[in-house]
Design an enzyme around this catalytic site. Structure first.
Site, mmCIF file in Angstrom:
data_model
loop_
_atom_site.group_PDB
_atom_site.id
_atom_site.type_symbol
_atom_site.label_atom_id
_atom_site.label_comp_id
_atom_site.label_asym_id
_atom_site.label_seq_id
_atom_site.Cartn_x
_atom_site.Cartn_y
_atom_site.Cartn_z
ATOM 1 N N ASP A 187 0.008 9.552 3.261
ATOM 2 C CA ASP A 187 -1.259 9.934 2.955
ATOM 3 C C ASP A 187 -2.625 9.014 3.245
ATOM 4 O OD1 ASP A 187 -0.744 7.394 2.540
ATOM 5 O OD2 ASP A 187 0.418 6.927 0.789
ATOM 6 N N CYS A 245 -5.399 -0.575 2.032
ATOM 7 C CA CYS A 245 -3.450 -0.252 1.389
ATOM 8 C C CYS A 245 -2.841 0.569 2.623
ATOM 9 C CB CYS A 245 -3.450 0.738 0.071
ATOM 10 S SG CYS A 245 -2.197 0.172 -0.069
ATOM 11 N N HIS A 285 -3.667 3.409 5.071
ATOM 12 C CA HIS A 285 -3.516 4.635 4.972
ATOM 13 C C HIS A 285 -4.266 5.663 5.360
ATOM 14 C CE1 HIS A 285 -3.039 5.419 -0.008
ATOM 15 N NE2 HIS A 285 -2.064 4.179 0.677
ATOM 16 N N GLU A 344 -3.668 7.341 -4.204
ATOM 17 C CA GLU A 344 -4.026 5.579 -5.251
ATOM 18 C C GLU A 344 -3.873 6.155 -6.506
ATOM 19 O OE1 GLU A 344 -3.719 2.681 -4.416
ATOM 20 O OE2 GLU A 344 -3.497 2.689 -2.313
HETATM 21 C C1 LIG Z 1 1.758 1.186 -2.543
HETATM 22 C C2 LIG Z 1 0.995 0.733 -3.744
HETATM 23 O O1 LIG Z 1 -0.236 -0.139 -3.699
HETATM 24 N N1 LIG Z 1 0.785 1.563 -4.394
HETATM 25 C C3 LIG Z 1 -0.323 1.685 -5.571
HETATM 26 C C4 LIG Z 1 0.116 3.341 -6.443
HETATM 27 C C5 LIG Z 1 -1.475 2.540 -7.866
HETATM 28 C C6 LIG Z 1 -0.219 3.091 -9.427
HETATM 29 C C7 LIG Z 1 -1.046 3.976 -9.728
HETATM 30 N N2 LIG Z 1 -2.474 4.528 -9.861
HETATM 31 C C8 LIG Z 1 -1.682 2.437 -10.455
HETATM 32 O O2 LIG Z 1 -2.147 2.202 -10.539
HETATM 33 O O3 LIG Z 1 -0.446 3.007 -11.520
HETATM 34 C C9 LIG Z 1 0.476 0.638 -6.220
HETATM 35 O O4 LIG Z 1 -0.762 0.057 -6.903
HETATM 36 O O5 LIG Z 1 1.424 0.116 -7.036
#
Ligand SMILES: CC(=O)N[C@@H](CCC[C@H](N)C(=O)O)C(=O)O
Length: 371
Positions: A66, A91, A93, A125
Site C-alpha cells: 500500500d 503506518c 507504507h 488508510e
Molecule cells: C494497519 C492499520 O493500522 N490499518 C488501519 C486501517 C484503517 C481502516 C479505516 N480507515 C478505519 O479507520 O476504520 C487501521 O486503523 O487499523
C-alpha cells in the site's frame, strides 16, 4: 538498489489516499530504471501494477503493498522528515513500497519460474483502494493465483515474521455522526438543545455495547478519535460531529454492533430532541489467512531460519482482506522494533527489516513451495 535511500525519499513525500501523485511518479521512475525485458507496467488511478514474466510459468503469484500516508504531523526528529505539512508515513507504507521495489529488482535480475504481479495499491488508510482495484479491468486481466502482503509491526524485533492461520485482522467500519440541535446563550440552557452534551452522552453510552451487548468471548472495539462542535465557550452548541471506527472479529458481530449504535442514536435523538446523520464511511473485510498457504510459508521461514513467531489476531484493519476474500493467500507482520506504534507521530521503524523482508518474500516466491 539503495533501499535506505529509497525509503527515506518516500518518507519525505507522504500523500493521502488517491492523492499519491508524487509517490506514483517516484515509483514509476524507480521501476523504469530496472531491467525492462521481463516487465510490463500498468497504472490504475494513483496505483501501479507490474507484471514480471517468469522463465517457465505454471501460475501467477501476487504481492501487494500500500502506498498512502496519514494525516499526522510528524514528530520523529528525522533529518529526512516529511516535506508535506500534516502528512506522514505513520503506518509504515514507505517501508512497504521499498520492499516491493526491492522485490521487483530481485525478480528482474534473478528471474524465477512463475509470473509475478507486484501491486502498488492506493488509499489503504481510507477511503479504501483494494476493493475498486480488485474490481478493475486492469487487475482482472492479471488476476494472480495466490497473493500475499506484509504489514510492519513495531512491537517485534526487526526482521521477525509474525503470522497465524485463519483470522489475522478484524472487520472495520468507519463511523461519522453529525448531531444537529438548537444553539443558544450559555446562560439559558433550557431554551436550547446542546449538541456537545448530546455527543458526549453518545460517546460514553456506546462503550456499553462492547461491555454489555457483545459476548465477552467475542471481541470488538469502538474508538472515537475525533469530536468537534460548537463555536465559542459561552454559546451552546447547535452542532457536533464525532468521527470514529468500529472493529469486530466477524462480519456478524460488526452488523450487531452497528444495530446497537443505531439504537443508541435513536435514543439520543429522542432524549436530546436533535437529529443525527450517520455515515459508516469505508468498511474493510477481515484479513483471513488461507490455512494451506500460510502453513507452507511458515514451513519455508522455519526451514530457512527466518525468525518466525505465531501471533494472535489483531483489531487492526486492512483492505487487503478484500484480496484474500477472492484469492487464496496470506498477510504477515514484519517486526520493525519501534518504541512508538502504528499511527504515532514518532514511529521510527528499524530499516534493517527492509532487506530481510525482501529476502524472505523473494525466497518464498523462488522456492516454488507456494503451489
Ligand atoms: C494497519 C492499520 O493500522 N490499518 C488501519 C486501517 C484503517 C481502516 C479505516 N480507515 C478505519 O479507520 O476504520 C487501521 O486503523 O487499523
Amino acid at each position: 538498489m539503495d533501499y535506505i535511500g529509497i525509503r527515506r525519499a518516500l518518507h519525505q513525500i507522504p500523500e493521502l489516499g488517491f492523492e499519491e501523485y508524487k509517490t506514483q511518479a517516484f515509483l514509476l521512475n524507480e521501476i523504469n530504471h530496472l531491467p525492462q525485458d521481463r516487465l510490463e507496467v500498468k497504472t490504475w488511478r494513483t496505483g501501479i501494477l507490474v507484471k514480471v514474466f517468469g522463465t517457465k510459468p505454471d501460475r501467477t503469484l501476487g504481492y501487494r503493498c500500500d502506498i498512502d500516508g496519514l494525516p499526522v504531523q510528524e514528530e520523529t526528529g528525522y533529518s529526512f522528515k516529511s516535506e508535506h505539512e500534516g502528512c506522514m508515513h505513520a503506518c509504515g507504507h514507505d517501508f512497504h513500497m521499498t520492499i516491493a521495489l526491492g522485490l521487483l529488482e530481485r525478480l528482474t535480475t534473478h528471474p524465477i519460474k512463475d509470473d509475478v504481479i507486484v501491486i502498488f495499491q492506493p488509499a489503504e488508510e481510507g477511503p479504501g483502494g483494494a476493493l475498486p482495484m480488485l474490481q478493475s479491468d486492469a487487475f482482472r486481466a492479471w488476476k494472480p493465483d495466490m497473493i500475499f502482503a506484509l504489514h510492519i509491526a513495531p512491537e517485534y524485533p526487526a526482521g521477525t515474521i509474525a503470522i497465524k492461520e485463519g483470522l489475522l485482522f478484524a472487520n472495520t467500519s468507519e463511523l461519522f455522526i453529525d448531531f444537529k440541535g438548537t444553539g443558544g446563550h450559555a446562560a439559558y440552557p433550557h431554551l436550547a438543545n446542546d449538541m456537545v452534551v448530546a455527543a458526549s452522552a453518545f460517546v460514553t453510552q456506546i462503550q456499553s455495547i462492547i461491555s454489555r451487548r457483545l459476548n465477552p468471548l467475542d471481541a470488538g472495539v469502538i474508538t472515537i478519535g475525533k469530536i468537534t462542535g460548537g463555536t465559542k465557550q459561552n454559546i451552546i452548541a447547535e452542532q457536533a460531529r464525532i468521527e470514529g471506527t468500529i472493529r469486530a472479529l466477524s462480519p456478524e458481530s460488526m452488523t450487531s454492533i452497528k444495530d446497537q449504535i443505531e439504537a443508541h442514536i435513536a435514543g439520543i435523538e429522542a432524549a436530546y430532541q436533535c437529529r443525527a446523520a450517520l455515515d459508516y464511511g469505508a468498511n474493510y473485510y477481515q484479513v483471513y489467512n488461507n490455512y494451506v498457504l500460510t502453513r507452507k510459508f511458515m514451513a519455508f521461514c522455519e526451514n530457512e531460519g527466518h525468525g518466525l513467531t505465531v501471533c494472535p489476531e489483531a483489531m487492526t484493519g486492512e483492505d487487503f482482506g478484500y484480496f484474500l476474500k477472492e484469492i487464496p493467500g496470506f498477510m504477515f507482520w514484519l517486526g520493525v522494533d519501534s518504541e512508538y506504534g502504528l499511527h504515532s507521530s514518532r514511529l521510527k521503524p528499524d530499516e534493517q527489516a527492509i532487506a530481510k523482508a525482501i529476502e524472505v518474500i523473494f525466497g518464498f516466491m523462488a522456492s516454488g513451495e507456494h503451489s
